[in-house]
Scaffold this motif. Structure first.
Motif, PDB file in Angstrom:
ATOM      1  N   ARG A 246       0.830  -1.207   0.000  1.00 20.83           N
ATOM      2  CA  ARG A 246       0.000   0.000   0.000  1.00 20.83           C
ATOM      3  C   ARG A 246       0.867   1.259   0.000  1.00 20.83           C
ATOM      4  NH1 ARG A 246      -2.833  -3.072   3.903  1.00 20.83           N
ATOM      5  NH2 ARG A 246      -2.076  -1.742   5.593  1.00 20.83           N
ATOM      6  N   ALA A 247       1.940   1.234   0.782  1.00 18.01           N
ATOM      7  CA  ALA A 247       2.825   2.395   0.845  1.00 18.01           C
ATOM      8  C   ALA A 247       3.481   2.658  -0.505  1.00 18.01           C
ATOM      9  CB  ALA A 247       3.875   2.192   1.930  1.00 18.01           C
ATOM     10  N   PHE A 248       3.893   1.595  -1.179  1.00 13.63           N
ATOM     11  CA  PHE A 248       4.489   1.751  -2.507  1.00 13.63           C
ATOM     12  C   PHE A 248       3.515   2.437  -3.455  1.00 13.63           C
ATOM     13  CE2 PHE A 248       4.249  -0.097  -6.784  1.00 13.63           C
ATOM     14  CZ  PHE A 248       5.395   0.456  -7.348  1.00 13.63           C
ATOM     15  N   VAL A 249       2.269   1.933  -3.505  1.00 15.31           N
ATOM     16  CA  VAL A 249       1.264   2.504  -4.400  1.00 15.31           C
ATOM     17  C   VAL A 249       0.987   3.959  -4.034  1.00 15.31           C
ATOM     18  CG1 VAL A 249      -1.145   2.356  -5.155  1.00 15.31           C
ATOM     19  CG2 VAL A 249       0.208   0.261  -4.872  1.00 15.31           C
TER      20      VAL A 249
ATOM     21  N   ASP B  24       2.862   6.158  -2.408  1.00 19.15           N
ATOM     22  CA  ASP B  24       3.994   7.043  -2.693  1.00 19.15           C
ATOM     23  C   ASP B  24       4.109   7.334  -4.186  1.00 19.15           C
ATOM     24  OD1 ASP B  24       4.603   7.116  -0.024  1.00 19.15           O
ATOM     25  OD2 ASP B  24       6.229   5.644  -0.132  1.00 19.15           O
ATOM     26  N   GLU B  25       3.960   6.295  -5.005  1.00 16.72           N
ATOM     27  CA  GLU B  25       4.061   6.494  -6.446  1.00 16.72           C
ATOM     28  C   GLU B  25       2.958   7.416  -6.960  1.00 16.72           C
ATOM     29  OE1 GLU B  25       6.452   5.341  -8.642  1.00 16.72           O
ATOM     30  OE2 GLU B  25       7.506   4.866  -6.777  1.00 16.72           O
ATOM     31  N   LEU B  26       1.733   7.210  -6.510  1.00 17.69           N
ATOM     32  CA  LEU B  26       0.633   8.054  -6.974  1.00 17.69           C
ATOM     33  C   LEU B  26       0.754   9.477  -6.426  1.00 17.69           C
ATOM     34  CD1 LEU B  26      -2.423   5.613  -6.835  1.00 17.69           C
ATOM     35  CD2 LEU B  26      -1.009   6.251  -8.801  1.00 17.69           C
ATOM     36  N   ASP B  27       1.249   9.595  -5.214  1.00 15.83           N
ATOM     37  CA  ASP B  27       1.462  10.918  -4.635  1.00 15.83           C
ATOM     38  C   ASP B  27       2.418  11.733  -5.497  1.00 15.83           C
ATOM     39  OD1 ASP B  27       1.570  13.063  -2.847  1.00 15.83           O
ATOM     40  OD2 ASP B  27       3.125  12.127  -1.623  1.00 15.83           O
ATOM     41  N   HIS B  28       3.494  11.114  -5.950  1.00 15.02           N
ATOM     42  CA  HIS B  28       4.477  11.806  -6.798  1.00 15.02           C
ATOM     43  C   HIS B  28       3.853  12.285  -8.110  1.00 15.02           C
ATOM     44  CE1 HIS B  28       7.826   9.345  -4.629  1.00 15.02           C
ATOM     45  NE2 HIS B  28       7.447  10.405  -3.935  1.00 15.02           N
ATOM     46  N   LEU B  29       2.797  11.594  -8.542  1.00 12.38           N
ATOM     47  CA  LEU B  29       2.137  11.943  -9.805  1.00 12.38           C
ATOM     48  C   LEU B  29       0.998  12.942  -9.619  1.00 12.38           C
ATOM     49  CD1 LEU B  29       1.968   8.375 -11.377  1.00 12.38           C
ATOM     50  CD2 LEU B  29       3.594  10.195 -11.929  1.00 12.38           C
ATOM     51  N   GLY B  30       0.747  13.348  -8.378  1.00  6.85           N
ATOM     52  CA  GLY B  30      -0.303  14.327  -8.130  1.00  6.85           C
ATOM     53  C   GLY B  30      -1.665  13.724  -7.869  1.00  6.85           C
ATOM     54  N   TYR B  31      -1.708  12.429  -7.525  1.00  3.67           N
ATOM     55  CA  TYR B  31      -2.986  11.781  -7.249  1.00  3.67           C
ATOM     56  C   TYR B  31      -3.221  11.693  -5.747  1.00  3.67           C
ATOM     57  CZ  TYR B  31      -3.211  10.267 -12.127  1.00  3.67           C
ATOM     58  OH  TYR B  31      -3.267  10.243 -13.491  1.00  3.67           O
ATOM     59  N   ARG B  32      -4.487  11.764  -5.373  1.00  4.97           N
ATOM     60  CA  ARG B  32      -4.916  11.523  -3.997  1.00  4.97           C
ATOM     61  C   ARG B  32      -5.810  10.295  -4.019  1.00  4.97           C
ATOM     62  NH1 ARG B  32      -7.802  16.939  -2.784  1.00  4.97           N
ATOM     63  NH2 ARG B  32      -8.026  16.081  -0.683  1.00  4.97           N
ATOM     64  N   LEU B  33      -5.729   9.462  -3.002  1.00  6.57           N
ATOM     65  CA  LEU B  33      -6.380   8.157  -3.089  1.00  6.57           C
ATOM     66  C   LEU B  33      -7.146   7.792  -1.833  1.00  6.57           C
ATOM     67  CD1 LEU B  33      -4.686   5.829  -1.312  1.00  6.57           C
ATOM     68  CD2 LEU B  33      -3.021   6.199  -3.136  1.00  6.57           C
ATOM     69  N   GLN B  34      -8.000   6.805  -2.001  1.00  2.00           N
ATOM     70  CA  GLN B  34      -8.682   6.142  -0.898  1.00  2.00           C
ATOM     71  C   GLN B  34      -8.622   4.638  -1.131  1.00  2.00           C
ATOM     72  OE1 GLN B  34     -12.607   7.395   0.268  1.00  2.00           O
ATOM     73  NE2 GLN B  34     -12.265   9.511  -0.364  1.00  2.00           N
TER      74      GLN B  34
END
Length: 346
Positions: A133-136, A138-148
């Motif tokens: 989960r942390a990998f996903v 962190d990667e999406l955070d770097h791309l400007g995504y926010r997630l749930q």
């Protein structure tokens, strides 16, 4: 209504349960990919107009299908991650983890407005999967995504089956502030007997009513099983016991519904229980009766058993569609690289 529809890219499309539900929610796929020929045949059989390609996600190059760039949604039901111990290893050590990483890489290449990925509920709930989960995240955070992260039960959305699904939903920027998980329906789903009584009597079996009265609960989770080994059955010993309590032989998949001479007698063991057909299992997954599944029996069952139930996909798709389309000027002027904020980092 056509002008209001959005565009999606579907990966690991399988039998099309997720794509069908998303289509009903307002998304038209510009491309669907899967690495199994039989799944691609199923998709083409039901939607000849869809662009379906047999390709492994691990080797897919989006430059060969440039219509996938800047789609509204990247969606997929990924192979079930089984081994949290492999999370820190290299890409090739675990196929399911490699596919998950490839999906994140594709987000980087395609830059969709939203992402919807399905997997096992344990991926969301268990501490053992925190590294994944942390990998996903962190990667999406770097791309400007926010997630749930979330877990949703398909039975809460009209599917006559206990089926929990683990989900990742991500948006680029502020639309996530408008996203809410779909509200469970007030009405209970049909029981197993209610869902299949008509099909059980299709060949004139007079015991269909008695069986339906015995099958008075919603179905257990349909377990599609591994593509690499084993035949068609409804899961391990514990799962078979649950099916047997409802009058179903979980040890096999039937070629046809019961004939008029079949005698229902659970006290006899398997020979007195009713096996289910692929078509009946598809109904329990929420597929419409006219959705055709390609291939021989075991491959057809694998496709059905591993699918995302279309009614659940429709509910999820509607929630994503609403978050993407209910925008205002402030959203468009806001910095698209918003700070990462996960509502569930368990």
């Amino acid at each position: 209504m056509a002008s209001n529809r959005l565009r999606s890219l579907e990966i690991c499309a399988g039998a099309g349960g997720l794509a069908l539900g998303l289509e009903q929610a307002g998304f038209d796929p510009v491309l669907l990919i899967d690495n199994r020929d039989v799944a691609c045949e199923t998709l083409r059989l039901n939607r000849p107009g869809w662009d379906v390609r047999e390709v492994d996600l691990l080797t897919f190059n989006p430059d060969t299908a440039r219509q996938v760039y800047d789609v509204d949604l990247l969606s997929g039901g990924l192979p079930r991650v089984k081994s949290p111990a492999t999370a820190g290893r290299s890409r090739g050590d675990d196929m399911e983890l490699a596919v998950l990483r490839a999906a994140v890489d594709l987000v980087h290449a395609v830059q969709p407005r939203a992402v919807l990925l399905e997997n096992v509920p344990e991926l969301i709930r268990k501490e053992a999967y925190e590294e994944i989960r942390a990998f996903v995240a962190d990667e999406l955070d770097h791309l400007g995504y926010r997630l749930q992260w979330g877990v949703v039960d398909a039975s809460h959305h009209g599917v006559p089956q206990h089926r929990e699904v683990g989900l990742l939903v991500a948006f680029k920027g502020n639309p996530i502030d408008r996203f809410t998980w779909p509200t469970p329906l007030k009405a209970a789903p049909p029981t197993l007997g209610e869902a299949l009584r008509e099909s059980m009597s299709a060949d004139g079996w007079p015991g269909a009513g008695a069986w339906a009265a015995l099958a008075d609960e919603i179905a257990p989770t349909i377990i599609g099983g591994s593509w690499e080994r084993g035949g068609g059955d409804l899961g391990p010993t514990g799962a078979k016991r649950k099916w047997a309590r409802l009058g179903v032989d979980g040890g096999t998949i039937a070629d046809a519904v019961p004939d008029p001479d079949f005698v229902l007698n659970p006290s006899l063991g398997r020979q007195g229980l009713v096996p289910l057909t692929v078509e009946q299992l598809a109904l329990l997954q929420g597929f419409p009766e006219d959705w055709m599944i390609s291939g021989r029996k075991t491959k057809r069952y694998r496709q059905v058993g591993n699918a995302t139930p279309p009614p659940l996909a429709r509910a999820l798709g509607a929630a994503v569609f609403d978050a993407l389309t209910r925008h205002n000027e402030e959203d468009w002027s806001a910095d698209p690289i918003a700070p990462f904020h996960s509502l569930d980092r368990r």
